[in-house]
Enzyme design. Structure first.
Site, PDB file in Angstrom:
ATOM      1  N   THR A   1       0.820  -1.212   0.000  1.00 46.38           N
ATOM      2  CA  THR A   1       0.000   0.000   0.000  1.00 46.38           C
ATOM      3  C   THR A   1       0.856   1.266   0.000  1.00 46.38           C
ATOM      4  O   THR A   1       1.999   1.246   0.486  1.00 46.38           O
ATOM      5  CB  THR A   1      -0.893  -0.016   1.263  1.00 46.38           C
ATOM      6  OG1 THR A   1      -1.478   1.267   1.451  1.00 46.38           O
ATOM      7  CG2 THR A   1      -0.092  -0.340   2.528  1.00 46.38           C
ATOM      8  N   ASP A   2       0.268   2.359  -0.474  1.00 47.19           N
ATOM      9  CA  ASP A   2       0.972   3.656  -0.400  1.00 47.19           C
ATOM     10  C   ASP A   2       1.072   4.151   1.044  1.00 47.19           C
ATOM     11  O   ASP A   2       1.854   5.055   1.337  1.00 47.19           O
ATOM     12  CB  ASP A   2       0.276   4.706  -1.289  1.00 47.19           C
ATOM     13  CG  ASP A   2      -1.181   4.955  -0.947  1.00 47.19           C
ATOM     14  OD1 ASP A   2      -1.724   4.312  -0.028  1.00 47.19           O
ATOM     15  OD2 ASP A   2      -1.804   5.813  -1.619  1.00 47.19           O
ATOM     16  N   GLU A   3       0.281   3.557   1.956  1.00 46.75           N
ATOM     17  CA  GLU A   3       0.285   4.050   3.339  1.00 46.75           C
ATOM     18  C   GLU A   3       1.621   3.823   4.037  1.00 46.75           C
ATOM     19  O   GLU A   3       1.888   4.416   5.077  1.00 46.75           O
ATOM     20  CB  GLU A   3      -0.849   3.402   4.149  1.00 46.75           C
ATOM     21  CG  GLU A   3      -2.203   3.739   3.591  1.00 46.75           C
ATOM     22  CD  GLU A   3      -3.354   3.522   4.558  1.00 46.75           C
ATOM     23  OE1 GLU A   3      -3.125   3.318   5.752  1.00 46.75           O
ATOM     24  OE2 GLU A   3      -4.509   3.563   4.083  1.00 46.75           O
TER      25      GLU A   3
ATOM     26  N   TYR B   1      -1.908  -0.567  11.069  1.00 47.92           N
ATOM     27  CA  TYR B   1      -2.055  -1.236   9.763  1.00 47.92           C
ATOM     28  C   TYR B   1      -0.856  -0.943   8.869  1.00 47.92           C
ATOM     29  O   TYR B   1      -0.197  -1.859   8.358  1.00 47.92           O
ATOM     30  CB  TYR B   1      -3.353  -0.784   9.072  1.00 47.92           C
ATOM     31  CG  TYR B   1      -3.354  -1.083   7.580  1.00 47.92           C
ATOM     32  CD1 TYR B   1      -3.442  -2.391   7.115  1.00 47.92           C
ATOM     33  CD2 TYR B   1      -3.243  -0.052   6.633  1.00 47.92           C
ATOM     34  CE1 TYR B   1      -3.414  -2.668   5.744  1.00 47.92           C
ATOM     35  CE2 TYR B   1      -3.225  -0.322   5.273  1.00 47.92           C
ATOM     36  CZ  TYR B   1      -3.305  -1.636   4.832  1.00 47.92           C
ATOM     37  OH  TYR B   1      -3.267  -1.909   3.488  1.00 47.92           O
TER      38      TYR B   1
ATOM     39  N   LYS C   1       2.138  -3.373   7.358  1.00 53.07           N
ATOM     40  CA  LYS C   1       2.394  -3.555   5.917  1.00 53.07           C
ATOM     41  C   LYS C   1       3.847  -3.155   5.600  1.00 53.07           C
ATOM     42  O   LYS C   1       4.523  -3.822   4.819  1.00 53.07           O
ATOM     43  CB  LYS C   1       1.429  -2.710   5.080  1.00 53.07           C
ATOM     44  CG  LYS C   1      -0.016  -3.181   5.084  1.00 53.07           C
ATOM     45  CD  LYS C   1      -0.228  -4.571   4.499  1.00 53.07           C
ATOM     46  CE  LYS C   1      -0.026  -4.651   3.019  1.00 53.07           C
ATOM     47  NZ  LYS C   1      -0.422  -5.997   2.482  1.00 53.07           N
TER      48      LYS C   1
END
Ligand code: NAD
Ligand code: DAU
Length: 361
Positions: free
Chosen positions: A136-138, A163, A167
């Site tokens: 993810t970009d997060e 989260y 990741k």
């Protein structure tokens, strides 16, 4: 015939990816879908393909070493596409442990089992075996409200939520396998997806579902947080392109160049619902902006995400194909046509989750 091991294929992106792959390759590939069927996994998403001879579903937890090792022992797996994860930021803020277990330990188990199956006695790997880690970009953290600031593959890893930290940890494990063993893998970091089969804890299906029922539309904080929305089938295509045409050991960012404030997204959904519903539909009467309700902000809420998809465009020729105005209509149409799907997933446990998450907000 290439054999794929897809993890988390009963979830939102995984099930769209499986549909995409069968549409593209038909009987040329075989897919084994491994999913623990958590609250987010739903075999209804795959009803139309469940009887295909080249599709197998295995109910297993990716943290269960023996179950995963057995799949590699009994099948000559050529590709792993690793989606399985706990994926919802709000849940991670309430209950981080399961995110560490599934996202970090589960990824370690997947890597280890693939390595054991693919490694040759001299430490090199069998030819044409590939592992793709869907991330993810997060993991890059949050951008300022500056339209020239973007996430690149070289941006520092700076996650904030449990989260995104889990990741980022899993991304680093994949990197460690590539750096240490020359394990044949890629990492993709994608922006926010939307489309059919998305669980209604996420903003877009939650707003569609609440609006159709005349329920409040909860907006966290000032509603000006920005996300970069990508239609899920464009993501599925990018994953396949990276795995087949990308350079091994590389990371690719995937994004829609479609940044919108949350409040804009909600207004677009309300306008599109009103355009699409006939006047005779009783649900149309209660869809209006008065449903928008500003509520307590998400803790540690990242302000802005925006992917620079330059590398995947320049190296592989991938570009987002679905304009948001078209993708949102396709998505709303899908939810119109699948009211029973929504009823099934919002009954029982989800109702309790919704009441707990939004109590006092
Ligand atoms: P989802 O929550 O809809 O689906 C997750 C799937 O994984 C479910 O089918 C669930 O049953 C399964 N799963 C969960 N724990 C498991 C376990 N321990 N063992 C086996 N299966 C398990 O998630 P999604 O939105 O489809 O996201 C898929 C992947 O893409 C995730 O890795 C996520 O981090 C990543 N991602 C999501 C987005 C997005 O916008 N949704 C964007 C970028 C990246
Ligand atoms: O950026 C990619 C990520 O996108 C993925 O890695 C995650 O798995 C996926 O869940 C998604 O994370 P977000 O937190 O961005 O998505 P969510 O749909 O939960 O929220 C989108 C934005 O809308 C966010 O700024 C929070 C806000 N929001 C969300 C909900 C559920 C609201 O204002 N109200 C809500 O009720």
């Amino acid at each position: 015939m290439r054999t794929y091991l897809v993890t988390g294929g009963a979830g939102f992106i995984g099930s769209n990816y499986i549909h995409y792959m069968f549409e593209k390759y038909g009987d040329e590939i075989r897919i084994i879908n491994v999913d623990a069927l958590t609250y987010a996994g739903n075999l209804e998403n795959l009803k139309d393909i469940e009887n295909r001879a080249n599709y197998t579903f295995v109910k297993a937890d990716i943290t269960d070493k023996d179950a995963i090792a057995a799949i590699f022992e009994n099948n000559d797996i050529d590709r792993v596409v690793h989606f399985a994860a706990e994926s919802h930021v709000d849940r991670s803020i309430k209950n981080p442990e399961v995110f560490v277990k599934t996202n970090v330990l589960g990824t370690a188990v997947m890597l280890n089992c693939a390595k054991a199956a693919w490694e040759l006695p001299d430490g090199s790997f069998k030819e044409n075996k590939k592992f793709l880690h869907v991330s993810t970009d997060e993991v890059y953290g949050s951008l300022p409200d500056d339209p020239d600031a973007y996430f690149y593959e070289t941006s520092p890893i700076d996650p904030h939520s449990p989260y995104s930290s889990s990741k980022a940890s899993s991304d680093l494990l994949v990197k460690a396998y590539m750096d240490t063993y020359k394990f044949p893998a890629n990492i993709t970091n994608c922006s926010n997806n939307y489309g059919p089969y998305q669980f209604p804890e996420k903003l877009i299906p939650l707003i569609i579902n609440n609006a159709l029922q005349g329920k409040k539309l909860p907006v966290y904080g000032d509603g000006k947080n920005v996300r970069d929305w990508l239609y899920v089938m464009d993501h599925a295509k990018a994953i396949d392109m990276v795995q087949e045409q990308g350079k091994l050991f590389e990371r690719y960012n995937i994004g829609g160049h479609n940044e919108k404030q949350n409040i804009e997204i909600i207004e677009i959904i309300l306008d599109t619902l009103c355009e699409m519903l006939p006047d005779s539909d009783p649900r149309k009467a209660h869809i209006n902006r008065e449903l928008i309700t500003y509520v307590t902000d998400r803790k540690g809420h990242d302000r802005r995400y925006a992917i620079a998809p330059d590398k995947i465009r320049e190296d592989l020729g991938w570009e987002p194909e679905t304009m948001f105005k078209d993708g949102i209509r396709l998505t709303i149409q899908w939810y119109f046509e699948n009211e029973d799907w929504m009823k099934n997933v919002t009954s029982g446990d989800y109702q309790k989750y919704y009441n707990d998450m939004y109590a006092g907000r």
